[in-house]
Design a protein around this motif. Structure first.
Motif, short mmCIF file in Angstrom:
data_model
loop_
_atom_site.label_atom_id
_atom_site.label_comp_id
_atom_site.label_asym_id
_atom_site.label_seq_id
_atom_site.Cartn_x
_atom_site.Cartn_y
_atom_site.Cartn_z
N ARG A 151 12.02 -41.19 -20.66
CA ARG A 151 12.23 -42.61 -20.37
C ARG A 151 11.06 -43.16 -19.59
N SER A 152 10.73 -44.42 -19.86
CA SER A 152 9.65 -45.07 -19.13
C SER A 152 10.09 -45.33 -17.69
N GLY A 153 9.13 -45.68 -16.84
CA GLY A 153 9.45 -45.98 -15.45
C GLY A 153 10.43 -47.13 -15.33
N SER A 154 10.22 -48.18 -16.11
CA SER A 154 11.12 -49.34 -16.03
C SER A 154 12.52 -48.98 -16.51
N GLN A 155 12.62 -48.11 -17.51
CA GLN A 155 13.95 -47.68 -17.98
C GLN A 155 14.67 -46.86 -16.92
N ARG A 156 13.92 -46.08 -16.13
CA ARG A 156 14.54 -45.32 -15.05
C ARG A 156 15.12 -46.26 -14.00
N ILE A 157 14.39 -47.32 -13.68
CA ILE A 157 14.87 -48.27 -12.68
C ILE A 157 16.11 -48.99 -13.18
N VAL A 158 16.08 -49.44 -14.43
CA VAL A 158 17.24 -50.10 -15.00
C VAL A 158 18.42 -49.14 -15.06
N GLY A 159 18.16 -47.88 -15.43
CA GLY A 159 19.22 -46.88 -15.46
C GLY A 159 19.87 -46.69 -14.11
N VAL A 196 8.38 -53.81 -11.03
CA VAL A 196 9.46 -53.93 -12.01
C VAL A 196 10.60 -54.79 -11.47
N LEU A 197 10.97 -54.59 -10.20
CA LEU A 197 12.02 -55.44 -9.61
C LEU A 197 11.59 -56.91 -9.63
N HIS A 198 10.32 -57.16 -9.32
CA HIS A 198 9.81 -58.53 -9.35
C HIS A 198 9.90 -59.11 -10.76
N LEU A 200 11.94 -58.21 -13.21
CA LEU A 200 13.35 -58.43 -13.55
C LEU A 200 13.89 -59.68 -12.87
N THR A 201 13.42 -59.93 -11.65
CA THR A 201 13.83 -61.13 -10.92
C THR A 201 13.26 -62.37 -11.57
N GLU A 202 11.98 -62.33 -11.92
CA GLU A 202 11.32 -63.48 -12.56
C GLU A 202 11.98 -63.83 -13.88
N GLN A 203 12.48 -62.83 -14.59
CA GLN A 203 13.12 -63.08 -15.88
C GLN A 203 14.61 -63.44 -15.74
N GLY A 204 15.09 -63.51 -14.51
CA GLY A 204 16.45 -63.97 -14.28
C GLY A 204 17.53 -62.94 -14.56
N MET A 205 17.15 -61.65 -14.58
CA MET A 205 18.14 -60.61 -14.85
C MET A 205 18.81 -60.11 -13.58
N ILE A 206 18.07 -60.16 -12.45
CA ILE A 206 18.62 -59.70 -11.18
C ILE A 206 18.17 -60.64 -10.07
N ALA A 207 18.83 -60.54 -8.93
CA ALA A 207 18.39 -61.19 -7.70
C ALA A 207 18.40 -60.13 -6.61
N VAL A 208 17.35 -60.09 -5.79
CA VAL A 208 17.20 -59.05 -4.79
C VAL A 208 17.14 -59.67 -3.40
N GLN A 209 17.96 -59.17 -2.51
CA GLN A 209 17.91 -59.56 -1.10
C GLN A 209 18.04 -58.31 -0.26
N GLY A 210 16.90 -57.84 0.29
CA GLY A 210 16.90 -56.58 1.01
C GLY A 210 17.26 -55.45 0.07
N ARG A 211 18.29 -54.69 0.44
CA ARG A 211 18.76 -53.60 -0.41
C ARG A 211 19.87 -54.02 -1.36
N GLN A 212 20.23 -55.30 -1.33
CA GLN A 212 21.32 -55.78 -2.17
C GLN A 212 20.75 -56.38 -3.46
N VAL A 213 21.19 -55.87 -4.60
CA VAL A 213 20.74 -56.36 -5.90
C VAL A 213 21.95 -56.93 -6.63
N THR A 214 21.83 -58.17 -7.11
CA THR A 214 22.88 -58.81 -7.90
C THR A 214 22.46 -58.80 -9.36
#
Length: 226
Positions: A151-159, A196-198, A200-214
């Motif tokens: 798996r790619s690095g981004s797939q590991r993060i999504v996983g 990768v988190l940035h 995913l955030t830019e594409q509107g899939m997640i929102a990150v605040q500290g350690r909390q991911v929506t």
């Protein structure tokens, strides 16, 4: 690292590993058990130290890892309450192949191998539970190797974000450790993990605040390729 005089049977009887123990069996294990209170950031043992038993986390969090030849830290496992570590090396009677450090103020039970070996001879159910625990850890490590290889690095993060199978948009994911440590756990650089988190955030899939991911769009996240 501090020790306490609290009767270890009070903690042992609450753990699934000792669920069917009689009072006498608990007493035998307790006689070989040491309660340890380890402050955040304190080393529990170093790579190469002798392994004289195994540890169970009562509360807190422990990282298992080592430093590469270049001085980079590689996190092998993060151990939380109710989980144990060190059993395999205890049985092999080999030194620790990783170091252990408390990520938070942590309480541990250290059970001496002599107490374990004596109990195993009398209690087959205890032996099966210890084998099951080591098998689960081995299965997890094999899954990690598979992930790193296929798996790619981004797939590991999504996983990681989807590992608890969120049932819809708006699900909350709390990163169990800092982004730097989590990147090491996923065999990634901190810079790549943040990028990768940035994205995913830019594409509107997640929102990150500290350690909390929506999770904002679980459907798109599941098909994300990076």
């Amino acid at each position: 690292m501090l020790t306490s005089k609290i009767d270890p049977r009070e903690f042992l009887r609450r753990l699934p590993l000792f669920a069917d123990f009689t009072p006498d069996e608990l007493q035998d294990i307790a006689a070989g058990t040491q309660e340890l209170h380890v402050p955040r950031g304190k080393t529990i043992f170093h790579r190469g130290d002798a392994c004289r038993g195994f540890h169970i986390v009562v509360y807190g969090q422990v990282k298992l890892g080592f430093l590469s030849a270049r001085g980079d830290e590689k996190i092998i496992e993060i151990v939380g309450p109710g989980s144990s570590f060190g059993e395999a090396l205890m049985f092999m009677e080999k030194p620790y192949i990783v170091g252990a450090t408390a990520l938070a103020d942590t309480m541990l039970l250290h059970i001496a191998k002599e107490a374990v070996f004596e109990t195993l001879e009398r209690n087959p159910a205890f032996a099966r539970r210890m084998l099951a625990g080591m098998s689960r850890r081995l299965h997890g490590l094999i899954k990690d190797v598979e992930s790193y290889s296929l798996r790619s690095g981004s797939q590991r993060i999504v996983g990681y974000l989807l590992k608890n199978e969120p049932d819809g948009d708006g699900a909350q994911v709390t990163l169990e450790v800092s982004k730097k440590l989590l990147a090491s756990r996923l065999n990634l650089t901190p810079e790549y993990f943040s990028r990768v988190l940035h994205d995913l955030t830019e594409q509107g899939m997640i929102a990150v605040q500290g350690r909390q991911v929506t999770i904002l769009d679980v459907g798109r996240l599941r098909t994300y390729e990076g």
